[in-house]
Design an enzyme around this catalytic site. Structure first.
Site, mmCIF file in Angstrom:
data_model
loop_
_atom_site.group_PDB
_atom_site.id
_atom_site.type_symbol
_atom_site.label_atom_id
_atom_site.label_comp_id
_atom_site.label_asym_id
_atom_site.label_seq_id
_atom_site.Cartn_x
_atom_site.Cartn_y
_atom_site.Cartn_z
ATOM 1 N N ARG A 1 48.419 51.345 37.814
ATOM 2 C CA ARG A 1 50.077 51.304 37.984
ATOM 3 C C ARG A 1 50.352 52.192 39.271
ATOM 4 O O ARG A 1 50.911 51.599 40.058
ATOM 5 C CB ARG A 1 50.689 51.568 36.633
ATOM 6 C CG ARG A 1 52.262 51.621 36.935
ATOM 7 C CD ARG A 1 53.059 51.869 35.693
ATOM 8 N NE ARG A 1 52.619 51.345 34.447
ATOM 9 C CZ ARG A 1 53.240 51.585 33.300
ATOM 10 N NH1 ARG A 1 54.009 52.381 33.366
ATOM 11 N NH2 ARG A 1 52.941 50.854 32.426
ATOM 12 N N HIS B 1 50.945 39.636 36.294
ATOM 13 C CA HIS B 1 51.715 40.870 36.041
ATOM 14 C C HIS B 1 52.672 40.913 35.147
ATOM 15 O O HIS B 1 54.029 40.577 35.097
ATOM 16 C CB HIS B 1 52.532 41.549 37.371
ATOM 17 C CG HIS B 1 52.665 42.998 37.541
ATOM 18 N ND1 HIS B 1 51.639 44.003 37.456
ATOM 19 C CD2 HIS B 1 53.675 43.764 37.368
ATOM 20 C CE1 HIS B 1 52.106 45.131 37.652
ATOM 21 N NE2 HIS B 1 53.407 45.075 37.554
ATOM 22 N N TYR C 1 68.513 35.038 46.430
ATOM 23 C CA TYR C 1 69.147 34.795 47.720
ATOM 24 C C TYR C 1 68.088 35.098 48.795
ATOM 25 O O TYR C 1 68.155 34.477 49.981
ATOM 26 C CB TYR C 1 70.128 35.653 47.998
ATOM 27 C CG TYR C 1 71.371 35.472 47.092
ATOM 28 C CD1 TYR C 1 72.016 34.273 46.987
ATOM 29 C CD2 TYR C 1 71.855 36.595 46.185
ATOM 30 C CE1 TYR C 1 73.075 34.026 45.965
ATOM 31 C CE2 TYR C 1 72.713 36.394 45.295
ATOM 32 C CZ TYR C 1 73.368 35.180 45.315
ATOM 33 O OH TYR C 1 74.519 35.205 44.255
#
Length: 828
Positions: free
Chosen positions: A33, A79, A123
């Site tokens: 991680r 993931h 967006y």
């Protein structure tokens, strides 16, 4: 029937369970991680983003796709975490002020140096950058290990081939259980040069490698100071450097100047930096800043700090560098996962590990290409053989029942392999021409040449090194760009002139006998009566003087210590307020009193202090020996070494520019001795001095004064008597003698000197006697004639009603329209 125990149930202590589970958790977040892999410099989420986008064809040579699509692919396939963490990682990979070589290109708002967040992923659009393609190059050629994803439905890479040294190029930052990493960004071209050198010189020293990689190269540019810190970091993995903004000073109209910032330190938030500068201006922590503007636009970063007329621009810049993020300390902590373990890496360690990994990638790729070339050559050889006996092959195929039978017959009749027989059966009729034979023979020659080359790479280390070197040279030619960060060998020490941070204002400074200190504006002072000073009835000023905020205040105590305060640090109050007591910041003894306070305009004056103690000692020490230390705000410093129970009774400041001075010392029993200042040697701070006057056993020194023949001596006794005499009546002699009596000795109730002072013979003002109550008794010097050494003066204080005199000073008065008005301002 006996119940069968459930073997799935274990009896464990809470400590065992917590230790085991947290150990597993720690291992997971360390390896999978928070920390990057030393080989590709990526954390798992970053690796999965790049791999998923490449697999989806979302590469630099194709159009942009919605970021949400990429995030969804990563989350659904590789993931299993929140979409926000994946999107944040994707956005960071696109930010060119955080990564030296961004691995993602993004359309839309991807954040800013002001700390603004990126637009929502619905967006924005993203795709892999061109250099990111080199991170994934040859991943389909078995160059890296693949492992099953979280639900065993797909395979993902354990590490990317990473044909660029990404760990140092783009750096890393992260925190895990017990480990943290902070790796700065570097210049790609410099790293490749160092890699090529290390490839040819495996025993290269750190200095050799630093000739190519002199230090980090931040995407935001700026200036690095401290080559020793860089070398230590490259050697041990830990070190500290100073990163300073790139600034210049421009001249504006009207003779004013402005500081222009064009590059700021790495990871500094520009909006917070601007807020800090603005706060310093508004709170008047630094004088001279008229305005601070962020003029950043599409052409680049620019911060303009406009200054007032006549301001020291370099001084203001030094203050801002010291007190804002225009200059920061960057701490290296280069930790990466190496062989499944977190390791702190230096420069050579990383470069050697990267070279070893790239050699492994090339070997695996070469083995893959070799196997594929050998397989193709085998088929080409079969096709050539088939074309040489084409008629028999066709006859055999026509006589066969089906495709499988035809393959078996070809293997049985003409000694073809199964693979070759499959290729022959699948051969199209139009290829059965002489031209195709020629093409096959050419392909055979090329395949043979490639196979020879591949085998040479696999068997010859030098050939492998040449291949790696050539590929790195191509990479450098395509992607290397000039260094942005300037490196300076030494860390520049920042000195900030007080005039930069403090407005030069005239103020009134008060120090009281009880230990209260304050400063007030002249406006507040002039609007009040002198006696309205906020002090208690039993307290009175020992210093009342006009000064500037740039001046320095020294206060000396009877216990041989001194306290320093810059005037601008004194509490700023109205004249009617009490002020601040010294005990609020400094630990003073219960019986420790301030006996002298002196204000200096600057601290590099050539003068010296004279100290007199009750046991008859005197000491001279230079002002330069009494410079304030770093703890002056909370600690009093030693001024003189005292013997036994003796106390300091007088402190005087003497400068060589003054006219010739002598020292007058007077004891309690009335013995006075004059000697020259030259008789007192100059010694250090922690000394006791020399003998000033030879005292009787039951006598003690009252004080000393710097005087000359043109002055008058005034003294007061414990019985309230006041006496004046000419100083010139006391001859200048040698130090350490008994001296001459200045009082007439009485058998009953003899007079004892409690205080004295000297003043010019033309002084016509008033003196003030202070008693232990305290009571204040004015004495006009013109009302008293000069006495002789045998007189005891005249009684001016009624000790029964007013108290016993303890101090004598000049009367505090001021001049108003040419007339002397009592009880106001000035010490005459």
């Amino acid at each position: 029937m006996t119940p069968v125990p459930d073997t799935r149930i274990e009896e464990l202590t809470l400590e065992q369970i917590m230790g085991d589970r947290f150990g597993r958790y720690s291992k997971s977040i360390i390896q999978e991680r928070a920390l990057p892999d030393i080989r590709d410099g990526l954390k798992p989420v970053q690796r999965r983003i790049l791999f998923a986008m490449n697999k989806d064809g979302n590469t630099y040579d194709k159009g942009f796709r919605k970021s949400a699509k990429s995030v969804g692919n990563v989350m659904g396939n590789f993931h299993p975490h929140g979409d926000s963490s994946i999107y944040e990682a994707l956005v960071r990979l696109s930010q060119d002020w955080k990564l030296r070589e961004p691995l993602i290109e993004m359309h839309g708002n991807n954040g800013s140096m002001d700390g603004d967040p990126a637009a929502a992923m619905r967006y924005t659009e993203a795709r892999l950058s061109k250099i990111a393609s080199r991170m994934l190059e040859d991943i389909d050629k078995d160059t890296v290990e693949m492992t099953l994803n979280f639900d065993d439905t797909e395979k993902e890479p354990v590490v990317l081939p990473s044909r660029i040294p990404n760990l140092f190029v783009n750096g890393a930052t992260g925190i895990s259980a017990g480990y943290a990493t902070e790796i700065p960004t570097h210049n790609l071209g410099e790293l490749i040069d160092a890699l090529i050198y290390l490839l040819g010189h495996p025993n290269a020293s750190l200095d050799d490698l630093m000739a190519f990689v002199p230090g980090p190269d931040f995407p935001t540019g700026a200036i690095i100071q401290g080559k020793d810190g860089i070398k230590k970091a490259y050697q041990t993995g830990r070190g500290r450097i100073v990163v300073r903004a790139k600034t210049s000073i421009e001249t504006l109209r009207g003779g004013r100047e402005q500081i222009v910032v064009t590059e700021i330190p790495y990871e500094v938030n520009k909006a917070q930096l601007m807020k800090r500068i603005t706060d310093l201006r508004l709170n008047k922590k630094v004088e001279g800043i008229a305005d601070a503007r962020d003029e950043t636009d599409r052409t680049g970063l620019r911060i303009a700090i406009e200054l007032k007329r006549g301001v020291d621009a370099q001084g203001v810049l030094n203050y801002l560098l010291k007190n804002t993020d225009l200059q920061i300390n960057y701490n290296f902590n280069m930790v990466a996962i190496d062989n499944q373990r977190p390791v702190r890496v230096g420069l050579k360690h990383y470069l050697a590990s990267y070279l070893a990994f790239q050699k492994e990638v090339i070997i695996r790729r070469t083995k893959f290409d070799l196997h594929r070339a050998q397989s193709r050559l085998h088929i080409v050889e079969g096709l050539i053989k088939a074309l040489s006996i084409l008629d028999q092959v066709i006859t055999t195929i026509r006589a066969s029942k089906n495709r499988k039978d035809a393959q078996q017959n070809l293997v049985k009749s003409y000694d073809f392999t199964t693979t070759q027989a499959e290729a022959i059966v699948a051969l199209q009729l139009y290829r059965l021409t002489n031209t195709d034979v020629t093409a096959l023979e050419q392909e055979q020659a090329k395949l043979t040449e490639r196979i020879t080359k591949f085998k040479q790479i696999l068997t010859d280390e030098k050939t492998l090194d040449r291949v790696l070197k050539r590929e790195m040279q191509v990479l450098k030619k395509e992607f290397a760009n000039p260094r942005r960060t300037q490196i300076e060998d030494q860390v520049q020490k920042l000195t900030v002139d007080t005039r930069v941070t403090v407005a030069n204002e005239d103020v009134m400074v008060l120090v009281s006998a009880a230990g209260y200190i304050k400063r007030s504006s002249l406006r507040s002072f002039k609007a009040s009566e002198l006696t309205e000073n906020g002090l208690r009835e039993d307290d009175y000023p020992i210093l009342l003087e006009q000064a500037t905020t740039l001046s320095h205040l020294y206060m000396f105590t009877n216990k041989g210590r001194f306290i320093y305060r810059p005037v601008h640090e004194l509490i700023d109050t109205r004249w009617k307020d009490t002020g601040e007591h010294l005990s609020q910041t400094i630990d003073l003894d219960e019986d420790e009193l301030i006996i002298k306070a002196i204000i200096f305009e600057k601290l590099d004056l050539p003068g010296s202090f004279f100290f007199a103690t009750s046991d008859g000692q005197i000491k001279q020490s230079a002002l330069s020996d009494y410079q304030p230390g770093s703890r002056y705000k909370t600690h009093a410093s030693v001024a003189i070494k005292l013997r036994g129970d003796s106390q300091v009774v007088s402190v005087e400041y003497f400068t060589p520019l003054q006219e010739s001075q002598s020292i007058l010392a007077i004891s309690r029993e009335g013995y006075a001795l004059r000697f020259t200042t030259d008789d007192v040697p100059q010694t250090g701070v922690r000394t006791a001095g020399v003998r000033a006057i030879n005292l009787k056993d039951d006598d003690e020194l009252v004080g000393m004064a710097l005087t000359n023949d043109s002055q008058t001596l005034a003294l007061v006794t414990q019985r309230g008597a006041f006496k004046e005499m000419a100083v010139k009546d006391l001859e200048v002699g040698a130090r350490a003698r008994r001296g001459n009596l200045v009082l007439h000795r009485l058998k009953k109730s003899p007079h004892q000197v409690v205080a004295f002072l000297t003043f010019p013979v033309d002084y016509t003002g008033a003196l003030e006697i202070i008693t232990n109550r305290p009571a204040f008794q004015d004495v006009l010097v013109t009302d008293h004639h000069l006495g002789t050494a045998q007189s005891n003066g005249t009684f001016v204080v009624d000790t029964d009603t007013q108290g016993i005199p303890v101090s004598l000073r000049k009367k505090l008065v001021t001049k108003v329209e040419g007339e002397v008005q009592p009880d106001k301002l000035e010490l005459l």
